[in-house]
Design a protein around this motif. Sequence first.
Motif, PDB file in Angstrom:
ATOM      1  N   ARG A   1       8.526   0.965 -12.995  1.00 48.92           N
ATOM      2  CA  ARG A   1       9.399  -0.096 -13.506  1.00 48.92           C
ATOM      3  C   ARG A   1      10.052  -0.857 -12.350  1.00 48.92           C
ATOM      4  NH1 ARG A   1      11.519  -1.985 -18.432  1.00 48.92           N
ATOM      5  NH2 ARG A   1      12.304  -4.027 -17.836  1.00 48.92           N
ATOM      6  N   LYS A   2      10.562  -0.113 -11.368  1.00 52.07           N
ATOM      7  CA  LYS A   2      11.191  -0.761 -10.212  1.00 52.07           C
ATOM      8  C   LYS A   2      10.160  -1.571  -9.431  1.00 52.07           C
ATOM      9  CE  LYS A   2      14.226   0.014  -6.258  1.00 52.07           C
ATOM     10  NZ  LYS A   2      13.539  -0.947  -5.401  1.00 52.07           N
ATOM     11  N   HIS A   3       8.961  -1.039  -9.294  1.00 52.17           N
ATOM     12  CA  HIS A   3       7.911  -1.734  -8.544  1.00 52.17           C
ATOM     13  C   HIS A   3       7.594  -3.083  -9.177  1.00 52.17           C
ATOM     14  CE1 HIS A   3       4.214  -2.261  -6.211  1.00 52.17           C
ATOM     15  NE2 HIS A   3       3.619  -2.574  -7.350  1.00 52.17           N
ATOM     16  N   ILE A   4       7.443  -3.110 -10.498  1.00 53.31           N
ATOM     17  CA  ILE A   4       7.109  -4.357 -11.184  1.00 53.31           C
ATOM     18  C   ILE A   4       8.288  -5.319 -11.157  1.00 53.31           C
ATOM     19  CG2 ILE A   4       6.514  -5.367 -13.427  1.00 53.31           C
ATOM     20  CD1 ILE A   4       4.762  -2.930 -13.950  1.00 53.31           C
ATOM     21  N   ASP A   5       9.504  -4.795 -11.353  1.00 53.71           N
ATOM     22  CA  ASP A   5      10.692  -5.661 -11.278  1.00 53.71           C
ATOM     23  C   ASP A   5      10.824  -6.295  -9.900  1.00 53.71           C
ATOM     24  OD1 ASP A   5      11.339  -5.103 -13.881  1.00 53.71           O
ATOM     25  OD2 ASP A   5      12.926  -3.672 -13.420  1.00 53.71           O
ATOM     26  N   ASP A   6      10.607  -5.491  -8.852  1.00 52.84           N
ATOM     27  CA  ASP A   6      10.691  -6.011  -7.481  1.00 52.84           C
ATOM     28  C   ASP A   6       9.603  -7.050  -7.222  1.00 52.84           C
ATOM     29  OD1 ASP A   6      12.835  -4.360  -7.026  1.00 52.84           O
ATOM     30  OD2 ASP A   6      11.724  -2.888  -5.828  1.00 52.84           O
ATOM     31  N   ALA A   7       8.400  -6.803  -7.755  1.00 53.80           N
ATOM     32  CA  ALA A   7       7.297  -7.749  -7.572  1.00 53.80           C
ATOM     33  C   ALA A   7       7.627  -9.084  -8.217  1.00 53.80           C
ATOM     34  CB  ALA A   7       6.014  -7.175  -8.171  1.00 53.80           C
ATOM     35  N   GLU A   8       8.223  -9.059  -9.393  1.00 49.22           N
ATOM     36  CA  GLU A   8       8.600 -10.293 -10.082  1.00 49.22           C
ATOM     37  C   GLU A   8       9.562 -11.121  -9.235  1.00 49.22           C
ATOM     38  OE1 GLU A   8      11.584 -11.379 -13.706  1.00 49.22           O
ATOM     39  OE2 GLU A   8      10.061  -9.862 -14.149  1.00 49.22           O
TER      40      GLU A   8
ATOM     41  N   ALA B   1       0.829  -1.200   0.000  1.00 51.81           N
ATOM     42  CA  ALA B   1       0.000   0.000   0.000  1.00 51.81           C
ATOM     43  C   ALA B   1       0.866   1.254   0.000  1.00 51.81           C
ATOM     44  CB  ALA B   1      -0.930  -0.005   1.212  1.00 51.81           C
ATOM     45  N   GLY B   2       1.913   1.266   0.804  1.00 52.90           N
ATOM     46  CA  GLY B   2       2.798   2.423   0.860  1.00 52.90           C
ATOM     47  C   GLY B   2       3.483   2.682  -0.467  1.00 52.90           C
ATOM     48  N   SER B   3       3.902   1.624  -1.133  1.00 48.56           N
ATOM     49  CA  SER B   3       4.553   1.756  -2.435  1.00 48.56           C
ATOM     50  C   SER B   3       3.594   2.353  -3.463  1.00 48.56           C
ATOM     51  CB  SER B   3       5.063   0.394  -2.903  1.00 48.56           C
ATOM     52  OG  SER B   3       5.613   0.482  -4.191  1.00 48.56           O
ATOM     53  N   HIS B   4       2.357   1.905  -3.449  1.00 46.24           N
ATOM     54  CA  HIS B   4       1.389   2.423  -4.404  1.00 46.24           C
ATOM     55  C   HIS B   4       1.086   3.902  -4.142  1.00 46.24           C
ATOM     56  CE1 HIS B   4       1.016  -1.847  -4.945  1.00 46.24           C
ATOM     57  NE2 HIS B   4       0.170  -1.700  -5.935  1.00 46.24           N
ATOM     58  N   GLU B   5       1.062   4.280  -2.884  1.00 47.60           N
ATOM     59  CA  GLU B   5       0.831   5.689  -2.566  1.00 47.60           C
ATOM     60  C   GLU B   5       1.954   6.560  -3.130  1.00 47.60           C
ATOM     61  OE1 GLU B   5      -1.751   5.828   1.534  1.00 47.60           O
ATOM     62  OE2 GLU B   5       0.369   5.288   1.688  1.00 47.60           O
ATOM     63  N   GLY B   6       3.195   6.056  -3.053  1.00 44.80           N
ATOM     64  CA  GLY B   6       4.313   6.808  -3.602  1.00 44.80           C
ATOM     65  C   GLY B   6       4.173   7.016  -5.096  1.00 44.80           C
ATOM     66  N   LEU B   7       3.695   6.006  -5.803  1.00 39.51           N
ATOM     67  CA  LEU B   7       3.505   6.124  -7.245  1.00 39.51           C
ATOM     68  C   LEU B   7       2.443   7.167  -7.578  1.00 39.51           C
ATOM     69  CD1 LEU B   7       3.866   5.193 -10.176  1.00 39.51           C
ATOM     70  CD2 LEU B   7       2.242   3.343  -9.722  1.00 39.51           C
ATOM     71  N   VAL B   8       1.320   7.128  -6.867  1.00 40.89           N
ATOM     72  CA  VAL B   8       0.238   8.065  -7.164  1.00 40.89           C
ATOM     73  C   VAL B   8       0.636   9.498  -6.807  1.00 40.89           C
ATOM     74  CG1 VAL B   8      -2.148   8.710  -6.603  1.00 40.89           C
ATOM     75  CG2 VAL B   8      -1.542   6.315  -6.981  1.00 40.89           C
ATOM     76  N   GLU B   9       1.416   9.662  -5.762  1.00 40.22           N
ATOM     77  CA  GLU B   9       1.895  11.011  -5.428  1.00 40.22           C
ATOM     78  C   GLU B   9       2.736  11.587  -6.559  1.00 40.22           C
ATOM     79  OE1 GLU B   9       3.879  10.504  -1.726  1.00 40.22           O
ATOM     80  OE2 GLU B   9       2.014  10.220  -0.591  1.00 40.22           O
ATOM     81  N   LEU B  10       3.557  10.761  -7.175  1.00 40.93           N
ATOM     82  CA  LEU B  10       4.356  11.225  -8.311  1.00 40.93           C
ATOM     83  C   LEU B  10       3.458  11.580  -9.499  1.00 40.93           C
ATOM     84  CD1 LEU B  10       7.314   8.669  -8.178  1.00 40.93           C
ATOM     85  CD2 LEU B  10       7.443  11.126  -7.706  1.00 40.93           C
ATOM     86  N   LEU B  11       2.452  10.757  -9.755  1.00 36.77           N
ATOM     87  CA  LEU B  11       1.531  11.055 -10.846  1.00 36.77           C
ATOM     88  C   LEU B  11       0.805  12.376 -10.600  1.00 36.77           C
ATOM     89  CD1 LEU B  11      -0.067   7.542 -11.479  1.00 36.77           C
ATOM     90  CD2 LEU B  11       1.468   8.769 -13.017  1.00 36.77           C
ATOM     91  N   GLU B  12       0.284  12.534  -9.407  1.00 36.08           N
ATOM     92  CA  GLU B  12      -0.499  13.739  -9.121  1.00 36.08           C
ATOM     93  C   GLU B  12       0.354  14.996  -9.100  1.00 36.08           C
ATOM     94  OE1 GLU B  12      -4.168  11.680  -6.620  1.00 36.08           O
ATOM     95  OE2 GLU B  12      -2.472  12.528  -5.511  1.00 36.08           O
ATOM     96  N   ALA B  13       1.667  14.818  -8.942  1.00 35.94           N
ATOM     97  CA  ALA B  13       2.588  15.950  -9.035  1.00 35.94           C
ATOM     98  C   ALA B  13       3.080  16.149 -10.468  1.00 35.94           C
ATOM     99  CB  ALA B  13       3.775  15.736  -8.099  1.00 35.94           C
ATOM    100  N   ASP B  14       2.550  15.353 -11.393  1.00 36.08           N
ATOM    101  CA  ASP B  14       2.951  15.397 -12.803  1.00 36.08           C
ATOM    102  C   ASP B  14       4.445  15.145 -12.993  1.00 36.08           C
ATOM    103  OD1 ASP B  14       0.400  15.862 -13.936  1.00 36.08           O
ATOM    104  OD2 ASP B  14       0.532  17.974 -13.397  1.00 36.08           O
TER     105      ASP B  14
END
Length: 234
Positions: free
Chosen positions: A217-224, A191-204
Amino acid sequence: MAGASTPPRNPFTPLSVESESTVSRVAAEVRRAIFEGDLESGTPLREVALAESLGVSRPTVREALTVLVTEGLATREPHRGVMVATPRAESVRDVCRARWVLEGAGVQAWPAADAVRRARVRTTLDAYTAAVRSGEASYEELNERHLSFHVSLVELTGSPRLVQMAEALMDELRLALAQVERINRNAHDEAGSHEGLVELLEADRIDGPDGAHAFLRKHIDDAEVEIIEALGLE
């Protein structure tokens, strides 16, 4: 005098709400047991045993298992019957490669996406994080909300076909993700990781080494890596 007319045939006579709902309930109970870890990967799903345990007929169980096979939660093999699906390392890698293409396209589409699609990303994230932090959600519910968030990223592209592809990928991945969350108890970290991604999106902040695209990219690589290691798929 004309003979009595034959009553028109009712086309809905063969339908049975009770039977259909029973199949759905059986599928839901087996699905719950899979996500909660009561039935591990590779466990045979025996029709007779399930029918006796759940108090239903074998045909009902057979239909319910067909639903689970269609969802990718179970596999049917000749001479072996149906069993809980076992994720494979190469399949996980391939799904993650495909996710990167689809979700990466969604992140890149953020600047051009309309307000409705942007809001859905935030809404699905909030639903997921709320479920995580409540401490009361089942692994099945956490899994569904988690994957809905990732599909919402693809929805940013505005392409129904890409969204359909993403949903199919999530069907392949959800059993493995649910097992990892259950084994590692790491839903809070996700959940914390996803919040970081959305914060970056909302900051453009999309591009660059510290942007949302690189973050994803790092999130998906780490998940794999995490899925393969946690489930011992090497």
